[in-house]
Scaffold this motif. Structure first.
Motif, PDB file in Angstrom:
ATOM      1  N   ARG A   1       0.799  -1.221   0.000  1.00  0.00           N
ATOM      2  CA  ARG A   1       0.000   0.000   0.000  1.00  0.00           C
ATOM      3  C   ARG A   1       0.835   1.275   0.000  1.00  0.00           C
ATOM      4  N   LYS A   2       2.038   1.222   0.595  1.00  0.00           N
ATOM      5  CA  LYS A   2       2.852   2.436   0.690  1.00  0.00           C
ATOM      6  C   LYS A   2       4.286   2.061   1.021  1.00  0.00           C
ATOM      7  N   ALA A   3       5.164   3.044   0.957  1.00  0.00           N
ATOM      8  CA  ALA A   3       6.585   2.825   1.240  1.00  0.00           C
ATOM      9  C   ALA A   3       6.949   3.489   2.559  1.00  0.00           C
ATOM     10  N   PRO A   4       7.866   2.909   3.321  1.00  0.00           N
ATOM     11  CA  PRO A   4       8.321   3.541   4.557  1.00  0.00           C
ATOM     12  C   PRO A   4       9.240   4.713   4.241  1.00  0.00           C
ATOM     13  N   ASN A   5       9.430   5.608   5.207  1.00  0.00           N
ATOM     14  CA  ASN A   5      10.431   6.643   5.006  1.00  0.00           C
ATOM     15  C   ASN A   5      11.827   6.032   5.127  1.00  0.00           C
ATOM     16  N   LYS A   6      12.856   6.810   4.831  1.00  0.00           N
ATOM     17  CA  LYS A   6      14.215   6.260   4.762  1.00  0.00           C
ATOM     18  C   LYS A   6      14.661   5.673   6.094  1.00  0.00           C
ATOM     19  N   GLU A   7      14.384   6.369   7.188  1.00  0.00           N
ATOM     20  CA  GLU A   7      14.800   5.876   8.500  1.00  0.00           C
ATOM     21  C   GLU A   7      14.088   4.584   8.847  1.00  0.00           C
ATOM     22  N   GLN A   8      12.800   4.514   8.561  1.00  0.00           N
ATOM     23  CA  GLN A   8      12.037   3.302   8.837  1.00  0.00           C
ATOM     24  C   GLN A   8      12.531   2.132   7.988  1.00  0.00           C
ATOM     25  N   ALA A   9      12.838   2.396   6.728  1.00  0.00           N
ATOM     26  CA  ALA A   9      13.327   1.326   5.850  1.00  0.00           C
ATOM     27  C   ALA A   9      14.632   0.741   6.387  1.00  0.00           C
ATOM     28  N   PHE A  10      15.540   1.605   6.828  1.00  0.00           N
ATOM     29  CA  PHE A  10      16.807   1.116   7.377  1.00  0.00           C
ATOM     30  C   PHE A  10      16.578   0.361   8.675  1.00  0.00           C
ATOM     31  N   ALA A  11      15.736   0.901   9.551  1.00  0.00           N
ATOM     32  CA  ALA A  11      15.482   0.247  10.841  1.00  0.00           C
ATOM     33  C   ALA A  11      14.819  -1.111  10.637  1.00  0.00           C
ATOM     34  N   LEU A  12      13.857  -1.194   9.726  1.00  0.00           N
ATOM     35  CA  LEU A  12      13.192  -2.474   9.451  1.00  0.00           C
ATOM     36  C   LEU A  12      14.170  -3.475   8.865  1.00  0.00           C
ATOM     37  N   ARG A  13      14.951  -3.032   7.903  1.00  0.00           N
ATOM     38  CA  ARG A  13      15.957  -3.911   7.280  1.00  0.00           C
ATOM     39  C   ARG A  13      16.919  -4.458   8.340  1.00  0.00           C
ATOM     40  N   THR A  14      17.365  -3.602   9.234  1.00  0.00           N
ATOM     41  CA  THR A  14      18.347  -4.017  10.240  1.00  0.00           C
ATOM     42  C   THR A  14      17.736  -4.957  11.268  1.00  0.00           C
ATOM     43  N   LEU A  15      16.551  -4.635  11.750  1.00  0.00           N
ATOM     44  CA  LEU A  15      15.905  -5.508  12.734  1.00  0.00           C
ATOM     45  C   LEU A  15      15.548  -6.858  12.120  1.00  0.00           C
ATOM     46  N   MET A  16      15.091  -6.843  10.864  1.00  0.00           N
ATOM     47  CA  MET A  16      14.786  -8.114  10.201  1.00  0.00           C
ATOM     48  C   MET A  16      16.037  -8.980  10.114  1.00  0.00           C
ATOM     49  N   MET A  17      17.154  -8.381   9.736  1.00  0.00           N
ATOM     50  CA  MET A  17      18.384  -9.151   9.621  1.00  0.00           C
ATOM     51  C   MET A  17      18.847  -9.655  10.985  1.00  0.00           C
ATOM     52  N   LEU A  18      18.693  -8.833  12.007  1.00  0.00           N
ATOM     53  CA  LEU A  18      19.093  -9.236  13.358  1.00  0.00           C
ATOM     54  C   LEU A  18      18.301 -10.459  13.805  1.00  0.00           C
ATOM     55  N   TYR A  19      16.986 -10.426  13.604  1.00  0.00           N
ATOM     56  CA  TYR A  19      16.136 -11.562  13.963  1.00  0.00           C
ATOM     57  C   TYR A  19      16.443 -12.776  13.081  1.00  0.00           C
ATOM     58  N   PHE A  20      16.576 -12.529  11.781  1.00  0.00           N
ATOM     59  CA  PHE A  20      16.717 -13.625  10.825  1.00  0.00           C
ATOM     60  C   PHE A  20      18.042 -14.356  10.991  1.00  0.00           C
ATOM     61  N   ARG A  21      19.125 -13.614  11.193  1.00  0.00           N
ATOM     62  CA  ARG A  21      20.439 -14.246  11.377  1.00  0.00           C
ATOM     63  C   ARG A  21      20.425 -15.221  12.544  1.00  0.00           C
ATOM     64  N   ARG A  22      19.726 -14.827  13.602  1.00  0.00           N
ATOM     65  CA  ARG A  22      19.687 -15.649  14.812  1.00  0.00           C
ATOM     66  C   ARG A  22      19.160 -17.041  14.509  1.00  0.00           C
ATOM     67  N   ALA A  23      18.141 -17.111  13.650  1.00  0.00           N
ATOM     68  CA  ALA A  23      17.557 -18.408  13.302  1.00  0.00           C
ATOM     69  C   ALA A  23      18.302 -19.080  12.161  1.00  0.00           C
ATOM     70  N   ALA A  24      18.651 -18.295  11.128  1.00  0.00           N
ATOM     71  CA  ALA A  24      19.221 -18.875   9.909  1.00  0.00           C
ATOM     72  C   ALA A  24      20.577 -19.522  10.147  1.00  0.00           C
ATOM     73  N   LEU A  25      21.427 -18.906  10.981  1.00  0.00           N
ATOM     74  CA  LEU A  25      22.744 -19.487  11.234  1.00  0.00           C
ATOM     75  C   LEU A  25      22.655 -20.752  12.062  1.00  0.00           C
ATOM     76  N   ARG A  26      21.650 -20.813  12.917  1.00  0.00           N
ATOM     77  CA  ARG A  26      21.502 -21.998  13.771  1.00  0.00           C
ATOM     78  C   ARG A  26      20.774 -23.144  13.071  1.00  0.00           C
ATOM     79  N   ASP A  27      20.068 -22.815  12.011  1.00  0.00           N
ATOM     80  CA  ASP A  27      19.296 -23.818  11.275  1.00  0.00           C
ATOM     81  C   ASP A  27      20.240 -24.702  10.456  1.00  0.00           C
ATOM     82  N   PRO A  28      20.269 -26.017  10.682  1.00  0.00           N
ATOM     83  CA  PRO A  28      21.170 -26.895   9.918  1.00  0.00           C
ATOM     84  C   PRO A  28      20.713 -27.121   8.482  1.00  0.00           C
ATOM     85  N   ARG A  29      19.511 -26.674   8.118  1.00  0.00           N
ATOM     86  CA  ARG A  29      18.927 -26.894   6.787  1.00  0.00           C
ATOM     87  C   ARG A  29      18.877 -28.390   6.471  1.00  0.00           C
ATOM     88  N   LEU A  30      18.195 -29.079   7.323  1.00  0.00           N
ATOM     89  CA  LEU A  30      18.048 -30.522   7.171  1.00  0.00           C
ATOM     90  C   LEU A  30      17.243 -30.871   5.925  1.00  0.00           C
TER      91      LEU A  30
END
Length: 317
Positions: A249-278
Motif C-alpha cells: 500500500r505504501k513505502a516507509p520513510n528512509k529511516e524506517q526502511a533502514f530500521a526495518l531492514r536491520t531488525l529483520m536481519m538481526l532476527y533472521f540471522r539468529r535463526a538462519a545461522l543456527r538452522d542446519p537446513r536438514l
C-alpha cells in the motif's frame, strides 16, 4: 528500552495479527490486519532487549561491509540512535568490540574510524551463504562430521567452541562428535580454527547420500533440538509478517526502511545461522523455516531503496 526514533504520523490501527493453533503468524498473507511501520518497529524492538554489540555487528555485516567496510564512529552513533541507543553506550560498545577482536579502530585526527577485523570479515563472507542461500543450494555442500578433543583444551575454551558449533547448526551425534548436513567448508574450518585447531580432529566432508527417512528422523532426534530454531523462525514471522500487506500500500520513510531492514536481519540471522537446513524428509510438515525465508525474500528487496538512501546520507567513511 528507549523509544524508536522512526515514528511517522500514523497511529496504530487494526487488531493483533492472526495466528494458527501453535501461536505463529498465519502463512501466505501472514496476518489479517496491518499496522503502521512505526508500530511494527516498536513491537519488534520490544520483543526482546536489543544488545548493542549484536546490533552494531549486524549493521556492519549488512550495511557497512558492502559499502567498503570502514565507517566513522559518528555514523554508527547516528544509525544506532534510531533504535534508542545513547552515544556513550555506542562508543563503549564499539571499544569493547575492538578489545574482543571483532572490530579494528583507526584514529584520524580527532575522528575514530571502525572496520571489521580481517578474521571476522572472512567469517562474515563465509556465513553469507547460510543467510542468503536457499536450502537446496546449501544441502549440496553435503555432510560435515568432526570430533572435538576436549582433553587438549581447557574447559572454558571447550564450552565456547561447543556453543559456537551449536549456534551454527551443528548437531551432537555422540559425545564430542558433531555433524552438520549443509555447512560450507570455509565456514566449518573458520569455526574450528577460531576455537583452536588443535582441539578439533579431521573434518570429514561428504556428498549428500540417500538415507532412509526413518533413519534420518532418528538421526535428527539424536543430534538436534529444533525447538529453539522453530521458536526463532516463528518469532521472526510474527514480528514482520504484516509487512508484505503494508508495503503493497505504501513505502516507509528512509529511516524506517533502514530500521526495518536491520531488525529483520538481526532476527533472521539468529535463526538462519543456527538452522542446519536438514533434508525436507526430516522436517515436520509445518516447519516454519521455509515460510520465514519466503517472507525475508519478499520484504528485504522492497526495503533496499529507502534504506540505501538513508545510508547514502548517513555513512561517512
Amino acid at each position: 528500552m528507549a523509544k524508536l526514533k522512526t515514528e511517522d504520523k500514523e497511529g496504530v490501527s487494526g487488531d493483533s495479527p492472526s495466528r494458527d493453533a501453535s501461536g505463529a503468524a498465519l502463512p501466505g498473507k501472514f496476518a489479517a490486519h496491518t499496522h503502521s511501520f512505526a508500530s511494527i518497529l516498536k513491537e519488534a524492538a520490544e520483543r526482546r532487549p536489543l544488545r548493542p554489540k549484536s546490533l552494531i555487528m549486524t549493521i556492519f555485516g549488512d550495511s557497512i561491509v558492502p559499502r567498503g567496510g570502514v565507517v566513522w564512529l559518528g555514523s554508527i552513533v547516528s544509525m544506532t540512535g534510531l533504535f534508542g541507543l545513547s552515544e556513550p553506550l555506542v562508543r563503549t560498545s564499539a571499544l569493547r568490540l575492538t578489545y574482543d577482536g571483532w572490530l579494528k579502530r583507526e584514529q584520524v585526527g580527532k575522528r575514530s574510524y571502525y572496520s571489521m577485523a580481517e578474521e571476522f570479515a572472512v567469517a562474515d563472507a563465509a556465513y553469507q551463504s547460510r543467510i542468503y542461500g536457499s536450502s537446496a543450494e546449501l544441502r549440496m555442500n553435503g555432510w560435515t562430521i568432526l570430533k572435538l578433543f576436549k582433553e587438549k583444551i581447557d574447559r572454558k575454551t571447550a564450552f565456547r567452541l561447543q556453543q559456537e558449533l551449536e549456534r551454527n547448526g551443528f548437531g551432537q551425534l555422540a559425545p564430542h562428535v558433531f555433524i552438520h548436513p549443509s555447512i560450507g567448508e570455509a565456514a566449518a574450518r573458520h569455526i574450528t580454527t577460531a576455537g583452536g585447531r588443535s582441539a578439533v580432529g579431521p573434518i570429514f566432508l561428504g556428498a549428500s547420500a540417500s538415507i532412509d527417512p526413518q533413519m534420518m528422523r532418528h538421526l535428527v532426534d539424536t543430534a538436534w533440538d529444533l525447538t529453539p530454531i522453530r521458536e526463532s523462525y516463528n518469532e521472526f514471522t510474527e514480528a514482520f509478517g504484516r509487512l508484505p500487506d503494508l508495503l503493497a500500500r505504501k513505502a516507509p520513510n528512509k529511516e524506517q526502511a533502514f530500521a526495518l531492514r536491520t531488525l529483520m536481519m538481526l532476527y533472521f540471522r539468529r535463526a538462519a545461522l543456527r538452522d542446519p537446513r536438514l533434508p525436507i524428509s526430516a522436517l515436520d510438515d509445518d516447519w516454519p523455516g521455509e515460510r520465514a525465508y519466503e517472507l525475508m525474500g519478499e520484504v528485504y528487496p522492497k526495503l533496499l531503496p529507502g534504506s540505501e538512501a538513508y545510508l547514502e546520507q548517513t555513512l561517512e567513511t
